[in-house]
Write a protein that holds these residues in place. Structure first.
Motif, mmCIF file in Angstrom:
data_model
loop_
_atom_site.group_PDB
_atom_site.id
_atom_site.type_symbol
_atom_site.label_atom_id
_atom_site.label_comp_id
_atom_site.label_asym_id
_atom_site.label_seq_id
_atom_site.Cartn_x
_atom_site.Cartn_y
_atom_site.Cartn_z
ATOM 1 N N GLY A 189 -4.716 -1.247 -12.981
ATOM 2 C CA GLY A 189 -5.142 -2.661 -12.837
ATOM 3 C C GLY A 189 -6.081 -3.091 -10.799
ATOM 4 O O GLY A 189 -6.905 -3.279 -10.831
ATOM 5 N N TYR A 190 -4.615 -2.629 -10.589
ATOM 6 C CA TYR A 190 -4.728 -2.708 -9.484
ATOM 7 C C TYR A 190 -5.066 -2.286 -8.345
ATOM 8 O O TYR A 190 -6.376 -3.036 -7.603
ATOM 9 N N GLY A 191 -5.905 -0.998 -8.702
ATOM 10 C CA GLY A 191 -5.816 0.338 -7.612
ATOM 11 C C GLY A 191 -7.586 -0.290 -8.133
ATOM 12 O O GLY A 191 -8.390 0.279 -6.852
ATOM 13 N N GLU A 192 -7.655 0.174 -9.607
ATOM 14 C CA GLU A 192 -9.017 -0.208 -9.670
ATOM 15 C C GLU A 192 -9.785 -1.153 -9.305
ATOM 16 O O GLU A 192 -11.075 -1.446 -8.370
ATOM 17 N N LEU A 193 -9.048 -2.902 -9.525
ATOM 18 C CA LEU A 193 -9.685 -3.724 -8.471
ATOM 19 C C LEU A 193 -10.012 -3.364 -6.921
ATOM 20 O O LEU A 193 -10.516 -4.014 -6.618
ATOM 21 N N PHE A 194 -8.602 -3.308 -6.636
ATOM 22 C CA PHE A 194 -8.706 -2.572 -5.113
ATOM 23 C C PHE A 194 -9.988 -1.764 -4.382
ATOM 24 O O PHE A 194 -10.356 -2.408 -3.610
ATOM 25 N N ARG A 195 -10.765 -1.015 -4.517
ATOM 26 C CA ARG A 195 -11.499 0.099 -5.066
ATOM 27 C C ARG A 195 -12.629 -0.644 -4.590
ATOM 28 O O ARG A 195 -13.489 -0.969 -4.394
ATOM 29 N N GLN A 196 -12.640 -1.929 -6.008
ATOM 30 C CA GLN A 196 -13.831 -2.042 -6.523
ATOM 31 C C GLN A 196 -14.131 -3.207 -5.323
ATOM 32 O O GLN A 196 -15.022 -3.098 -5.130
ATOM 33 N N ILE A 197 -13.159 -4.121 -5.008
ATOM 34 C CA ILE A 197 -13.509 -5.060 -3.601
ATOM 35 C C ILE A 197 -14.071 -4.737 -2.764
ATOM 36 O O ILE A 197 -14.780 -4.497 -1.756
ATOM 37 N N SER A 198 -12.167 -2.865 -2.531
ATOM 38 C CA SER A 198 -13.171 -2.678 -0.777
ATOM 39 C C SER A 198 -14.609 -1.810 -0.802
ATOM 40 O O SER A 198 -14.867 -1.310 0.528
ATOM 41 N N PHE A 199 -14.763 -1.243 -1.574
ATOM 42 C CA PHE A 199 -16.414 -0.857 -1.615
ATOM 43 C C PHE A 199 -17.295 -1.566 -1.129
ATOM 44 O O PHE A 199 -18.237 -1.333 -0.745
ATOM 45 N N GLN A 200 -17.187 -3.144 -1.373
ATOM 46 C CA GLN A 200 -17.769 -3.740 -0.963
ATOM 47 C C GLN A 200 -18.075 -3.579 0.443
ATOM 48 O O GLN A 200 -18.644 -4.046 2.402
ATOM 49 N N GLN A 201 -16.422 -3.454 1.172
ATOM 50 C CA GLN A 201 -16.373 -3.499 2.863
ATOM 51 C C GLN A 201 -17.000 -2.044 3.321
ATOM 52 O O GLN A 201 -17.077 -1.651 4.788
ATOM 53 N N VAL A 202 -16.597 -0.981 2.658
ATOM 54 C CA VAL A 202 -15.851 0.509 3.141
ATOM 55 C C VAL A 202 -17.203 1.728 2.301
ATOM 56 O O VAL A 202 -16.896 2.401 3.143
ATOM 57 N N GLY A 203 -17.662 0.499 1.492
ATOM 58 C CA GLY A 203 -18.452 2.094 0.819
ATOM 59 C C GLY A 203 -17.834 2.931 0.051
ATOM 60 O O GLY A 203 -17.089 3.110 -0.727
ATOM 61 N N THR A 204 -18.628 4.084 -0.120
ATOM 62 C CA THR A 204 -17.520 4.865 -1.081
ATOM 63 C C THR A 204 -16.355 5.691 -0.404
ATOM 64 O O THR A 204 -15.967 6.544 -0.668
ATOM 65 N N SER A 205 -16.271 5.082 0.989
ATOM 66 C CA SER A 205 -15.075 6.131 1.535
ATOM 67 C C SER A 205 -13.907 5.270 0.558
ATOM 68 O O SER A 205 -13.088 5.599 1.202
ATOM 69 N N THR A 206 -13.805 4.432 -0.509
ATOM 70 C CA THR A 206 -12.768 3.665 -0.503
ATOM 71 C C THR A 206 -12.507 4.490 -2.061
ATOM 72 O O THR A 206 -11.575 4.415 -2.147
ATOM 73 N N ILE A 207 -12.871 5.915 -2.377
ATOM 74 C CA ILE A 207 -12.508 6.976 -3.231
ATOM 75 C C ILE A 207 -11.070 7.511 -2.653
ATOM 76 O O ILE A 207 -10.758 7.821 -3.049
ATOM 77 N N GLN A 208 -11.339 7.244 -0.905
ATOM 78 C CA GLN A 208 -10.112 7.676 -0.280
ATOM 79 C C GLN A 208 -8.910 7.299 -0.143
ATOM 80 O O GLN A 208 -7.653 7.583 0.104
ATOM 81 N N SER A 209 -8.922 5.701 -1.137
ATOM 82 C CA SER A 209 -7.972 4.905 -1.422
ATOM 83 C C SER A 209 -6.815 5.016 -2.499
ATOM 84 O O SER A 209 -7.915 5.675 -3.752
ATOM 85 N N ARG A 210 -5.947 5.251 -2.288
ATOM 86 C CA ARG A 210 -4.832 5.731 -3.702
ATOM 87 C C ARG A 210 -3.998 4.678 -3.638
ATOM 88 O O ARG A 210 -3.136 4.720 -3.824
ATOM 89 N N ALA A 211 -4.814 3.501 -3.932
ATOM 90 C CA ALA A 211 -3.930 2.154 -3.513
ATOM 91 C C ALA A 211 -3.088 2.213 -5.020
ATOM 92 O O ALA A 211 -3.751 2.286 -5.910
#
Length: 186
Positions: free
Chosen positions: A103-125
């Motif tokens: 859930g951490y990585g999923e939630l991080f990318r969900q929140i990050s999407f609002q800031q960086v758009g689809t570039s968040t898929i390149q995050s492997r938090a």
């Protein structure tokens, strides 16, 4: 949505900060400095801070040293979570995890999407538990570290957060997660 229980006290945790970088020094490590500022402002204490090069075995060695240190209950790792050839934090940590906190990585990318758009898929938090030590790994930019701490980690390292938090996993003899029905009573 989490809630704070007015009946519980804050518990200060021992936290280590690991920056994964081939180029930064302590003086240039804005992300590590941000995490230290945030954790100390929240009431936790810094046990140790270090930088290791982006190498699977250097990362594993440092994390393993902290996991066996009784003062360290949480490890924050910033950097090495992208897709370049040198980004190896997930590969270093995943084999060490007893349990992965998906859930951490999923939630991080969900929140990050609002800031960086689809570039968040390149995050492997990623995050996980290693022998009662919680490990959170996030991208190495200060903005990503702020997002991870402010929007996810801080609440999960606060014993007052209900219905659940990770403090109960790293501190013995405290109340485990409560049911959703007990939130209204808090």
């Amino acid at each position: 949505m989490s809630h704070h229980s007015r009946q519980l006290d804050f518990i200060s945790l021992g936290i280590a900060v690991l920056t994964v970088s081939d180029t930064r020094s302590i003086d240039e490590d804005d992300s590590g400095a941000l995490l230290i500022d945030r954790l100390q402002s929240a009431g936790h204490h810094l046990v140790e801070r270090t930088i290791v090069k982006d190498d699977i075995y250097h990362i594993r060695a440092q994390v393993s040293r902290w996991v066996v240190d009784e003062e360290v209950q949480v490890i924050l790792v910033d950097g090495g979570t992208g897709f370049t050839a040198r980004d190896s934090t997930p590969e270093a940590l995943l084999p060490l995890f007893d349990k992965v906190i998906e859930g951490y990585g999923e939630l991080f990318r969900q929140i990050s999407f609002q800031q960086v758009g689809t570039s968040t898929i390149q995050s492997r938090a990623i995050a996980g538990i290693i022998d009662q030590t919680v490990v959170f790994a996030m991208p190495g930019s200060p903005k990503a570290c702020a997002t991870a701490w402010d929007d996810i980690i801080a609440a999960q390292l606060d014993a007052r957060t209900r219905p659940c938090n990770f403090v109960a996993m790293v501190v013995k003899d405290i109340q485990r997660c409560g049911s959703r029905s007990t939130i209204a009573e808090s």
